[in-house]
Design a protein around this motif. Structure first.
Motif, PDB file in Angstrom:
ATOM      1  N   UNK A   1       0.816  -1.221   0.000  1.00  0.00           N
ATOM      2  CA  UNK A   1       0.000   0.000   0.000  1.00  0.00           C
ATOM      3  C   UNK A   1       0.843   1.262   0.000  1.00  0.00           C
ATOM      4  N   UNK A   2       2.094   1.167   0.466  1.00  0.00           N
ATOM      5  CA  UNK A   2       2.949   2.351   0.518  1.00  0.00           C
ATOM      6  C   UNK A   2       4.319   2.067  -0.074  1.00  0.00           C
ATOM      7  N   UNK A   3       4.302   1.492  -1.234  1.00  0.00           N
ATOM      8  CA  UNK A   3       5.539   1.227  -1.963  1.00  0.00           C
ATOM      9  C   UNK A   3       6.361   2.502  -2.140  1.00  0.00           C
ATOM     10  N   UNK A   4       5.677   3.641  -2.269  1.00  0.00           N
ATOM     11  CA  UNK A   4       6.370   4.897  -2.533  1.00  0.00           C
ATOM     12  C   UNK A   4       7.305   5.301  -1.396  1.00  0.00           C
ATOM     13  N   UNK A   5       7.043   4.837  -0.180  1.00  0.00           N
ATOM     14  CA  UNK A   5       7.929   5.171   0.931  1.00  0.00           C
ATOM     15  C   UNK A   5       9.319   4.556   0.765  1.00  0.00           C
TER      16      UNK A   5
END
Length: 493
Positions: free
Chosen positions: A124-128
Motif C-alpha cells: 500500500x505504501x511502496x512509494x515510501x
C-alpha cells in the motif's frame, strides 16, 4: 510411610498448589474489534484492521514505533548512517526464528524489500521505499541499504506495518496463514468470527505476559457493549464514544482515552473562490467553536487541534489559539474580503458520524457570521470520486489518519489545493533532514505556516477510547500508528 515418600508427597502437594495458583491467574485475553481484516499480510493491504491484529504481534520490522510515536530498535538492534545520509547499515538481532522454525537473517531483509519494490508489488505504501536503490547483504546479521536521496523519516517508515520482515518460504501464504518473527504466532482464523494467536515460545525478545490472545470481530455497538458487560471479551481498543457512559464509574472497567492519528478538518478548496482569499479562510477559522464541535460530534472526547498534527507526536505544537472563536472578528474579516453579507457554499459530508454531526454544528456556527451552508450527505465512494479525486467541492469534513502526512500540503494537486512555494521548500528540507532537533524545528515551522494560512479548518484529533477490564494493564492509550500491540498487556491482581 517413609520420609522419602512423605517428602515426595509434600513436594507434589506444593507443586499442585502452585499450579492451582498459576491457573487462577489468567494469561489469556479476548479483545473485541469492530472490523475484520480482509487479509493478514500488512505488506499486501492498506486496511488498518490488518495491523490491529498483526503489527508487532505476529510481524516485526527493522524498527518499531512505540506508543509515543518514536522510533525504537526492532529486528535491527542498531544502525549507522553514512555522513551523506544515504547509506544505512543495520546490525540484526541474533537467534531470531520465524514461527515455522526457519532462521531469520539478512537475506530475509533483502527479500522483503525487493518484494515491496517489485513491479507487481501490492504494497500500500511502496512509494515510501522507492528511494532504496541497493540492498547489500554484508553478512548474515548485517545488511546495508542505499538511498538515491536523503529521507528524513526513513527509520520511521521502516517501522510501519508496510515494512515488516517476511520470509521467502512463507510470504506467499501470509494473507491467510501469517508467519512472522513476533512474540505471538498465528493459530487460526475463523472468518467472520475471530483470529487466535498464541505466545511464541522461542521468541528472541523479551517474553510476553499473555499465553493467548483472541481477536473477536464485533461491528455493532450494542453487541460490543453486551459482550463487555458479560465478560465475553476483556476489552476493546476503540469503543463508540456515544456509549461510553455505560462504563463510566463502573469499577470493573477502565476507560483509556488517548489520541489517534486522525486529524479531523473542515477541508477547504483553496483553489476555488472565495476560499482562495486568506481573509475568508481566517473568518471561517474565527467562526469555528472547536469545543462546541467536540462536545456535539464526539461527546467531548476529541482533542482540539490548530494544525494537522497529532498532539501525541513529539513534533506537535499547540496552535489552537491562532484564531480563537470570535464572531465579530469573523464578520469584520468577511467584510474586508468583500462579503459584508456573507456568502453561500456547499458542505459535502462522507457517511461517518463525526462528519455528519460536525457538519450540522458548523452550519449553525457559520450562519452566525453570514455564511450559509448547504449540507450534502454522500456515500464514501461518491465522496472519494467528487471531493478527493475530482476536487468538486467547496467544503468537506474528514479525518486524515495517515501518520506524519503534513507533506500532503506540499502537493498543490492534493484535493484541498494549497500552493505555497515557501511551504513546499520547507517540506523538502524536512524530508531531507535526519537530525532530530532540526526536524522538530522544521515541523513546528511547517505547522505554524498552515495554521496562519488557515488552509483548512482544524477541528479535533479523533480520540482512541478503549474500554478494558480493570485488571488489565499495558494497553496503549494513544495510537500513533495502526495496531493493537499486545507485548505489554498483562493481568494484575
Amino acid at each position: 510411610m517413609t520420609n522419602l515418600m512423605k517428602s515426595l508427597g509434600l513436594a507434589l502437594a506444593l507443586a499442585g498448589a502452585m499450579a492451582g495458583t498459576a491457573l487462577a491467574q489468567p494469561s489469556e485475553v479476548r479483545i473485541g474489534v469492530a472490523l475484520e481484516p480482509p487479509i493478514l499480510d500488512p505488506t499486501a493491504g492498506a486496511a488498518e484492521a490488518i495491523d490491529i491484529v498483526v503489527y508487532q504481534n505476529i510481524f516485526e520490522g527493522l524498527t518499531r514505533i512505540d506508543q509515543n510515536g518514536e522510533v525504537q530498535p526492532g529486528l535491527a538492534r542498531e544502525w549507522t548512517i553514512s555522513p551523506d545520509q544515504l547509506t544505512y547499515t543495520f546490525k540484526l538481532a541474533e537467534g531470531v526464528t520465524f514461527h515455522d522454525g526457519t532462521a531469520f537473517d539478512a537475506e530475509d531483509v533483502k527479500f522483503t524489500f525487493e518484494r515491496i519494490l517489485a513491479e507487481d508489488s501490492v504494497n500500500a505504501h511502496k512509494e515510501f521505499f522507492t528511494p532504496i536503490t541497493a540492498m547489500t547483504v554484508i553478512d548474515p546479521l548485517t545488511v546495508e541499504m542505499t538511498l538515491d536521496h536523503v529521507v528524513g523519516r526513513f527509520l520511521f517508515d521502516l517501522g510501519r506495518g508496510d515494512a515488516v520482515i517476511v520470509a521467502p518460504e512463507s510470504a506467499d501464504n501470509n494473507a491467510n496463514e501469517p508467519i512472522g518473527t513476533g512474540p505471538f504466532a498465528f493459530v487460526q482464523w475463523n472468518k467472520g468470527s475471530r483470529v487466535v494467536l498464541e505466545a511464541y515460545g522461542p521468541y528472541w525478545g523479551e517474553p510476553v505476559h499473555l499465553s493467548k490472545a483472541t481477536y473477536v470481530f464485533i461491528s455493532d455497538t450494542s453487541t460490543m457493549t453486551n459482550a463487555l458487560l458479560a465478560g465475553d471479551v476483556d476489552g476493546t481498543n476503540n469503543f463508540a464514544t456515544e456509549a461510553l457512559g455505560v462504563f463510566e464509574g463502573n469499577p470493573q472497567y477502565q476507560i483509556l482515552v488517548g489520541t489517534t492519528e486522525g486529524e479531523t478538518i473542515l477541508g477547504t478548496n483553496n483553489r476555488k473562490p472565495p476560499f482562495d482569499n486568506l481573509k475568508v479562510r481566517q473568518a471561517m477559522a474565527h467562526a469555528l467553536d472547536r469545543q462546541a464541535i467536540i462536545d456535539g460530534a464526539t461527546y467531548g472526547y476529541g482533542t482540539p487541534i490548530g494544525a494537522p498534527f497529532a498532539p501525541h507526536n513529539p513534533y506537535y505544537v499547540d496552535l489552537t489559539g491562532t484564531y480563537p472563536h470570535d464572531v465579530e472578528k469573523a464578520k469584520a474579516l468577511l467584510a474586508e474580503a468583500g462579503f459584508p453579507d456573507g456568502f453561500s457554499a456547499t458542505l459535502k459530508l462522507p457517511p461517518v458520524a463525526y462528519a455528519r454531526l460536525s457538519g450540522q454544528i458548523i452550519a449553525s456556527q457559520f450562519a452566525e457570521v453570514g455564511i450559509k451552508l448547504e449540507l450534502i450527505n454522500m456515500e464514501f465512494a461518491q465522496w472519494l470520486d467528487e471531493v478527493y479525486t475530482n476536487n468538486d467541492f467547496d467544503l468537506t469534513i474528514i479525518s486524515h489518519v495517515e501518520p506524519f502526512d503534513i507533506g500532503n500540503y506540499a502537493n498543490p494537486d492534493y484535493y484541498f489545493g494549497y500552493d505555497n512555494p515557501q511551504f513546499q521548500a520547507l517540506i523538502t528540507e524536512l524530508n531531507g533532514t535526519t537530525d532530530e532537533a532540526r526536524r522538530k524545528e522544521l515541523a513546528v515551522e511547517a505547522q505554524t505556516i498552515l495554521a496562519n494560512d488557515a488552509v483548512n479548518g482544524y477541528l479535533f484529533e479523533l480520540a482512541q477510547t478503549g474500554v478494558w477490564n480493570a485488571k488489565l494493564t499495558g494497553m496503549w492509550q494513544n495510537s500513533p500508528i495502526e495496531g493493537l500491540v499486545l507485548r505489554d498487556i498483562r493481568w494484575t491482581e
